[in-house]
Design an enzyme around this catalytic site. Structure first.
Site, mmCIF file in Angstrom:
data_model
loop_
_atom_site.group_PDB
_atom_site.id
_atom_site.type_symbol
_atom_site.label_atom_id
_atom_site.label_comp_id
_atom_site.label_asym_id
_atom_site.label_seq_id
_atom_site.Cartn_x
_atom_site.Cartn_y
_atom_site.Cartn_z
ATOM 1 N N ARG A 1 -48.793 44.991 -18.175
ATOM 2 C CA ARG A 1 -49.318 45.872 -17.136
ATOM 3 C C ARG A 1 -50.334 46.814 -17.778
ATOM 4 N NH1 ARG A 1 -43.623 45.926 -16.387
ATOM 5 N NH2 ARG A 1 -42.961 44.932 -14.437
ATOM 6 N N LYS B 1 -41.898 49.677 -16.898
ATOM 7 C CA LYS B 1 -41.496 49.953 -15.520
ATOM 8 C C LYS B 1 -39.988 49.793 -15.374
ATOM 9 C CE LYS B 1 -42.580 48.604 -10.771
ATOM 10 N NZ LYS B 1 -43.342 47.661 -9.916
ATOM 11 N N HIS C 1 -54.449 43.804 -13.483
ATOM 12 C CA HIS C 1 -53.169 43.200 -13.089
ATOM 13 C C HIS C 1 -53.350 41.723 -12.727
ATOM 14 C CE1 HIS C 1 -48.973 44.260 -12.463
ATOM 15 N NE2 HIS C 1 -48.944 43.424 -11.436
ATOM 16 N N ARG D 1 -52.510 39.610 -15.572
ATOM 17 C CA ARG D 1 -51.044 39.426 -15.698
ATOM 18 C C ARG D 1 -50.578 38.298 -14.781
ATOM 19 N NH1 ARG D 1 -45.975 42.165 -16.712
ATOM 20 N NH2 ARG D 1 -44.669 42.285 -14.863
ATOM 21 N N HIS E 1 -39.344 41.154 -15.081
ATOM 22 C CA HIS E 1 -38.865 41.211 -13.694
ATOM 23 C C HIS E 1 -37.335 41.282 -13.663
ATOM 24 C CE1 HIS E 1 -42.740 39.090 -12.079
ATOM 25 N NE2 HIS E 1 -42.912 40.373 -12.303
ATOM 26 N N TYR F 1 -45.030 32.871 -8.203
ATOM 27 C CA TYR F 1 -46.047 32.122 -8.950
ATOM 28 C C TYR F 1 -45.890 30.615 -8.773
ATOM 29 C CZ TYR F 1 -46.794 36.662 -11.046
ATOM 30 O OH TYR F 1 -47.049 37.993 -11.221
#
Length: 580
Positions: A426, A451, A516, A519, A542, A551
């Site tokens: 990120r 995050k 982003h 990414r 995640h 994805y």
């Protein structure tokens, strides 16, 4: 068809054919098909300077306008240049056309027509206005030291003799500017900075400075600086290192520093860390958004979030939603607001076009206050949540990523984009990356406090290890891999995004991509290469596999293998006809 204008330009060490036209996607597609490349500095597409390139352009754009060197020379200096562009002269003869075509006639512009107007100086710049002229304006902005100021609607010219002569040559005038050239040592600073104790907190000291722009700019360099509007002074942490830095900043100027601090007032423990400063400034800025009678509710919300160790980003999101909630109900006590009234409030937001993501943040902020601050965990407070739009993220192909990386010349800028794509980071993780987090021996990157306050290990691409080590020798950063404007401070996320925007523009790609997007592209390309989705989940950090499965809808290789039933029907029908 869009009107095309071509011109001989000198770019990247050689003569080129510059192609100018109003932005049109159909024309861009044709130009790119001819092998043209976009130049951000010249704001045009360009081809190699050759007859073959010229004839290719003529075949696709019969009505293109050729600007000859002679017309440019006349426009700029008023003199006629006998050297015509080989493209214009030879091709015109071959095509049977005349150089006296009205589109090719020389442009004669006088200073009277430009209506030049010299304005008062601003700092180290001369300032002037003129009637807009496309070619002359373009020539002016090519001169180093000349800028267009959108606020003043005027040109800024650096007060230097060489710049003066170049600008006056383009304008076709002499002695337009004065002889008041800018000299660095011409400004002598005089005044006194006073340092006083801060009555509200011993952790800070008040710094009063004279009304000089340069002095204020120097004070703004201190990353932990705060400005008090009520006292009209700067607040700095009352630590010895800060006072030493203050003396160091002004020791070479005529500004003296008078300290009125009590003995032992300075203490190194007063120096806040980055997280502490960020949270305290966030808290102050949020409390300034509500009137005095409502600060009690917001303060309780902030204290609870801080006690639960939430980040400043979550603090801004939840409190921003809660402030909007308070404003809607005119800052009255939230305990006296009914559930029906809250639902009407949320409904009114969605009716005004609020996105589903913002709607969920609003629900989370309001619900946090009732459940965590007021302690109504058993209270039946079920708020309706807006249905989320299922949008697929934009993804670049490997060729498009390579195209973006190729146009970036600055090693620092190129490396931060490469590491963002190569490790799937990120933008906040890129700027907060420290040298101690890069494990060269293991070829891994330790991403810390990302995050959700989670750490994870990601790959360090083998292809950038050597570049990374050379970059470290070149920039010699102490802590952060990508340092910002001031030593010891990380690069800003806004600057990284600007690097990406510039690279995207130079590459000529039409996709609206951000950092982003790199990414997203990292994850998609791994999946296309057969990497297990569980590993991709860990690389991206995640919490839920559901977030990663998006994805699977983007992988090109899997989609390419699927045939439309219409195509299959046509294939079968064609085969039957051949058999018959």
């Amino acid at each position: 068809m869009t009107r095309i204008r071509i011109e001989k330009i000198f770019h990247r060490g050689a003569y080129r054919i510059g192609v100018f036209f109003e932005k049109d996607f159909e024309t861009i597609a044709i130009i790119k098909g001819l092998g043209a490349v976009y130049s951000s500095s010249r704001r045009c597409w360009y081809l190699d300077y050759s007859k073959a390139a010229y004839h290719s352009l003529r075949s696709h754009f019969p009505d293109l306008v050729v600007v000859t060197e002679s017309s440019l020379s006349t426009m700029v200096t008023g003199a006629t240049n006998r050297d015509l562009s080989p493209i214009a002269s030879s091709s015109a003869l071959q095509l049977g056309s005349s150089l006296s075509n009205p589109e090719h006639k020389q442009l004669e512009t006088t200073s009277a027509q430009l209506k030049l107007q010299l304005l008062p100086n601003i700092g180290k710049y001369w300032v002037f206005k003129m009637h807009f002229h496309h070619e002359i304006s373009k020539q002016l902005l090519r001169i180093k030291g000349v800028y267009w100021n959108g606020n003043y609607k005027s040109y800024m010219v650096f007060r230097n003799e060489a710049v003066k002569l170049n600008v006056e040559s383009v304008l076709g005038v002499s002695d337009f500017f004065g002889l008041d050239y800018f000299v660095k040592d011409a400004f002598v600073l005089k005044g006194t900075i006073k340092v006083l104790p801060h009555a509200e907190s011993v952790s800070w000291m008040e710094v009063y400075v004279p009304k000089m722009v340069l002095v204020h700019e120097k004070l703004k360099r201190f990353s932990m600086m705060r400005y008090s509007k009520s006292k009209q002074c700067y607040l700095l942490p009352a630590a010895p290192v800060i006072m030493d830095s203050l003396y160091h900043q002004f020791e070479s100027t005529g500004i003296s520093i008078t300290s009125l601090l009590p003995k032992n007032y300075l203490d190194k423990r007063h120096l806040p860390n980055k997280k502490q400063l960020d949270l305290s400034m966030t808290k102050k800025s949020l409390l300034d958004l509500v009137p005095h009678q409502a600060q009690h509710y917001l303060s309780s919300m902030i204290d609870t979030l801080l006690a639960l160790n939430y980040s400043s980003s979550t603090l801004r999101t939840y409190c921003g939603a809660f402030i909007q909630f308070l404003r809607y109900f005119e800052f009255r006590d939230p305990e006296h607001v009914s559930r029906e009234a809250i639902i009407r409030f949320l409904g009114s937001l969605m009716e005004r076009g609020l996105s589903a993501t913002s709607g969920h943040s609003m629900v989370n902020g309001v619900q946090f206050y009732y459940q965590q601050v007021l302690g109504k965990r058993d209270f039946n407070f079920v708020l309706p949540r807006p249905k989320k739009e299922k949008k697929l993220p934009i993804v670049l192909t490997m060729e498009e990523c390579l195209q973006i990386f190729k146009v970036v010349d600055n090693p620092k800028h190129k490396l931060l984009l490469l590491i963002g794509y190569g490790a799937g980071l990120r933008v906040s993780e890129i700027v907060n990356l420290r040298w101690s987090d890069i494990l060269f021996e293991e070829h891994k990157i330790h991403v810390k406090n990302a995050k959700g306050k989670k750490d994870r290990m990601v790959m360090l691409p083998y292809s950038i290890v050597t570049s990374l080590q050379l970059y470290r020798e070149l920039y010699k950063g102490k802590h952060y891999v990508f340092e910002g404007q001031f030593a010891g401070e990380p690069y800003s996320t806004g600057s990284v995004q600007q690097v990406m925007r510039n690279a995207l523009k130079l590459s000529g790609l039409e996709k609206k991509a951000t950092v982003h997007t790199l990414r997203h592209s990292f994850a998609t390309h791994l999946l296309e290469n057969g990497t297990d989705i569980r590993y991709i989940q860990q690389f991206l950090g995640h919490s839920s596999i559901k977030t990663t499965t998006i994805y699977t809808h983007l992988t090109k290789t899997a989609v390419d293998k699927i045939q439309s039933p219409l195509d299959r029907m046509v294939d079968i029908n064609s085969k039957k006809k051949l058999d018959d």
